[in-house]
Design an enzyme around this catalytic site. Sequence first.
Site, PDB file in Angstrom:
ATOM      1  N   HIS A 196       3.817   8.163  11.415  1.00 34.34           N
ATOM      2  CA  HIS A 196       3.725   6.931  12.206  1.00 34.34           C
ATOM      3  C   HIS A 196       5.079   6.503  12.760  1.00 34.34           C
ATOM      4  O   HIS A 196       5.251   5.360  13.183  1.00 34.34           O
ATOM      5  CB  HIS A 196       3.117   5.794  11.376  1.00 34.34           C
ATOM      6  CG  HIS A 196       1.630   5.955  11.187  1.00 34.34           C
ATOM      7  ND1 HIS A 196       0.920   5.274  10.234  1.00 34.34           N
ATOM      8  CD2 HIS A 196       0.731   6.720  11.835  1.00 34.34           C
ATOM      9  CE1 HIS A 196      -0.364   5.637  10.301  1.00 34.34           C
ATOM     10  NE2 HIS A 196      -0.493   6.513  11.265  1.00 34.34           N
ATOM     11  N   ASN A 234      -3.278   4.108  -6.704  1.00 29.66           N
ATOM     12  CA  ASN A 234      -3.343   2.948  -5.812  1.00 29.66           C
ATOM     13  C   ASN A 234      -3.577   1.712  -6.683  1.00 29.66           C
ATOM     14  O   ASN A 234      -4.012   1.823  -7.829  1.00 29.66           O
ATOM     15  CB  ASN A 234      -4.507   3.122  -4.811  1.00 29.66           C
ATOM     16  CG  ASN A 234      -4.283   2.348  -3.530  1.00 29.66           C
ATOM     17  OD1 ASN A 234      -3.225   2.444  -2.916  1.00 29.66           O
ATOM     18  ND2 ASN A 234      -5.270   1.567  -3.124  1.00 29.66           N
TER      19      ASN A 234
HETATM   20  P1  NAD Z   1      -2.597  -0.431   3.784  1.00 25.22           P
HETATM   21  O1  NAD Z   1      -1.872  -1.726   3.918  1.00 25.22           O
HETATM   22  O2  NAD Z   1      -3.824  -0.206   4.546  1.00 25.22           O
HETATM   23  O3  NAD Z   1      -2.946  -0.120   2.243  1.00 25.22           O
HETATM   24  C1  NAD Z   1      -1.967  -0.225   1.256  1.00 25.22           C
HETATM   25  C2  NAD Z   1      -2.620   0.131  -0.069  1.00 25.22           C
HETATM   26  O4  NAD Z   1      -1.598   0.082  -1.054  1.00 25.22           O
HETATM   27  C3  NAD Z   1      -3.731  -0.840  -0.492  1.00 25.22           C
HETATM   28  O5  NAD Z   1      -4.895  -0.103  -0.800  1.00 25.22           O
HETATM   29  C4  NAD Z   1      -3.151  -1.531  -1.733  1.00 25.22           C
HETATM   30  O6  NAD Z   1      -4.130  -1.765  -2.735  1.00 25.22           O
HETATM   31  C5  NAD Z   1      -2.134  -0.533  -2.217  1.00 25.22           C
HETATM   32  N1  NAD Z   1      -1.003  -1.136  -2.926  1.00 25.22           N
HETATM   33  C6  NAD Z   1      -0.435  -2.341  -2.748  1.00 25.22           C
HETATM   34  N2  NAD Z   1       0.611  -2.495  -3.580  1.00 25.22           N
HETATM   35  C7  NAD Z   1       0.683  -1.351  -4.319  1.00 25.22           C
HETATM   36  C8  NAD Z   1       1.543  -0.902  -5.343  1.00 25.22           C
HETATM   37  N3  NAD Z   1       2.546  -1.671  -5.809  1.00 25.22           N
HETATM   38  N4  NAD Z   1       1.333   0.327  -5.870  1.00 25.22           N
HETATM   39  C9  NAD Z   1       0.307   1.111  -5.425  1.00 25.22           C
HETATM   40  N5  NAD Z   1      -0.549   0.734  -4.458  1.00 25.22           N
HETATM   41  C10 NAD Z   1      -0.338  -0.477  -3.898  1.00 25.22           C
HETATM   42  O7  NAD Z   1      -1.494   0.662   4.091  1.00 25.22           O
HETATM   43  P2  NAD Z   1      -1.656   2.047   4.722  1.00 25.22           P
HETATM   44  O8  NAD Z   1      -2.859   2.741   4.186  1.00 25.22           O
HETATM   45  O9  NAD Z   1      -0.332   2.689   4.595  1.00 25.22           O
HETATM   46  O10 NAD Z   1      -1.945   1.709   6.271  1.00 25.22           O
HETATM   47  C11 NAD Z   1      -1.271   0.669   6.979  1.00 25.22           C
HETATM   48  C12 NAD Z   1      -0.444   1.122   8.144  1.00 25.22           C
HETATM   49  O11 NAD Z   1       0.674   0.250   8.321  1.00 25.22           O
HETATM   50  C13 NAD Z   1       0.194   2.453   7.909  1.00 25.22           C
HETATM   51  O12 NAD Z   1       0.516   3.042   9.099  1.00 25.22           O
HETATM   52  C14 NAD Z   1       1.449   2.013   7.186  1.00 25.22           C
HETATM   53  O13 NAD Z   1       2.401   2.960   7.044  1.00 25.22           O
HETATM   54  C15 NAD Z   1       1.912   0.858   8.040  1.00 25.22           C
HETATM   55  N6  NAD Z   1       2.807  -0.007   7.241  1.00 25.22           N
HETATM   56  C16 NAD Z   1       4.014   0.508   6.869  1.00 25.22           C
HETATM   57  C17 NAD Z   1       4.846  -0.220   6.051  1.00 25.22           C
HETATM   58  C18 NAD Z   1       6.149   0.428   5.642  1.00 25.22           C
HETATM   59  O14 NAD Z   1       6.732   1.185   6.421  1.00 25.22           O
HETATM   60  N7  NAD Z   1       6.617   0.181   4.422  1.00 25.22           N
HETATM   61  C19 NAD Z   1       4.460  -1.498   5.605  1.00 25.22           C
HETATM   62  C20 NAD Z   1       3.232  -2.015   6.030  1.00 25.22           C
HETATM   63  C21 NAD Z   1       2.387  -1.237   6.838  1.00 25.22           C
END
Ligand code: NAD
Length: 265
Positions: free
Chosen positions: A124, A234
């Site tokens: 991404h 997760n």
């Molecule tokens: P999502 O937000 O859809 O899902 C995140 C998942 O992580 C959830 O199912 C949640 O239950 C779980 N979660 C939350 N805290 C956790 C923890 N401490 N340990 C383990 N699991 C945990 O995220 P996604 O599936 O990555 O999709 C969202 C999109 O947005 C993606 O493209 C993502 O990369 C992007 N995004 C990126 C960032 C980043 O770069 N850090 C942050 C937010 C969103």
Amino acid sequence: MNSDKLQAAQRLVADARRIVAFTGAGISAESGIPTFRDRGGLWTRVPVEEFGNVYGLRQLLHRDPARLARHLSEIGRVLTAAEPNPAHRVLAALERHGRIRGVVTQNVDDLHERAGTRAPIKIHGDILTWQALDSDERRRLAHPELKMLVANLARVRTLADLLMAAPKTAAGDFLRPAVVLFGEALPAEELAKAEAAIADADLVWVIGTSGLVEPAAGLARAAAARGVPLLETNLEPSAFSPLATVSLYGRAGVLLPQVAAPILG
Ligand code: NAD
């Protein structure tokens, strides 16, 4: 934690030689970067129709540049303040031990590489890489440069301020972060690398991802369809749960060190 499940997860990891980790926003949550969908996450506070796609962002640029700049500045501030957590470090250590062949991440932060993973595959995009709006030119911003940009954006009041603060190429073309917004295609080169890594994996370890974002989630689903075991860690059940050989629910920063303990000590 159910100790039978933990042992089953440890065995899957111990038996595998070509693990590919498939990570999402949840792995960076304990580093202080909110996920998109969880309580307090980005899309619970700002409308995705406005902020998640190029059309909405262009409209905002003209209608409310100060709001757009505040939003970008807030995301940038959170991303630049974050440090890798134990989950990122465990994946880097397993790579050094020759167990992990690749880390495919949906995240745009730089925490995998800062934890020591050699070349995470960033399907991404990447918040530190910026691309010109009207050409193929790309520029990698240094961390301090991104921090300065974030501070400048916080002071934007007008469109003129925003255009002044925005990073540009030497020829004056505006740059935007090379991150995939809704409706945009995944970068072809990274997608090919991710497909190749996952095609060769003998275990796919999905970590901190809801499995709801397509086509990314399809990459890990394809491995399961071929009979490759899937280990899920997760916070809560996800779209991968029905496909997983073993599912462990809890925080990645706690679970990953436990799962890898027999190998890393
Ligand atoms: P999502 O937000 O859809 O899902 C995140 C998942 O992580 C959830 O199912 C949640 O239950 C779980 N979660 C939350 N805290 C956790 C923890 N401490 N340990 C383990 N699991 C945990 O995220 P996604 O599936 O990555 O999709 C969202 C999109 O947005 C993606 O493209 C993502 O990369 C992007 N995004 C990126 C960032 C980043 O770069 N850090 C942050 C937010 C969103």
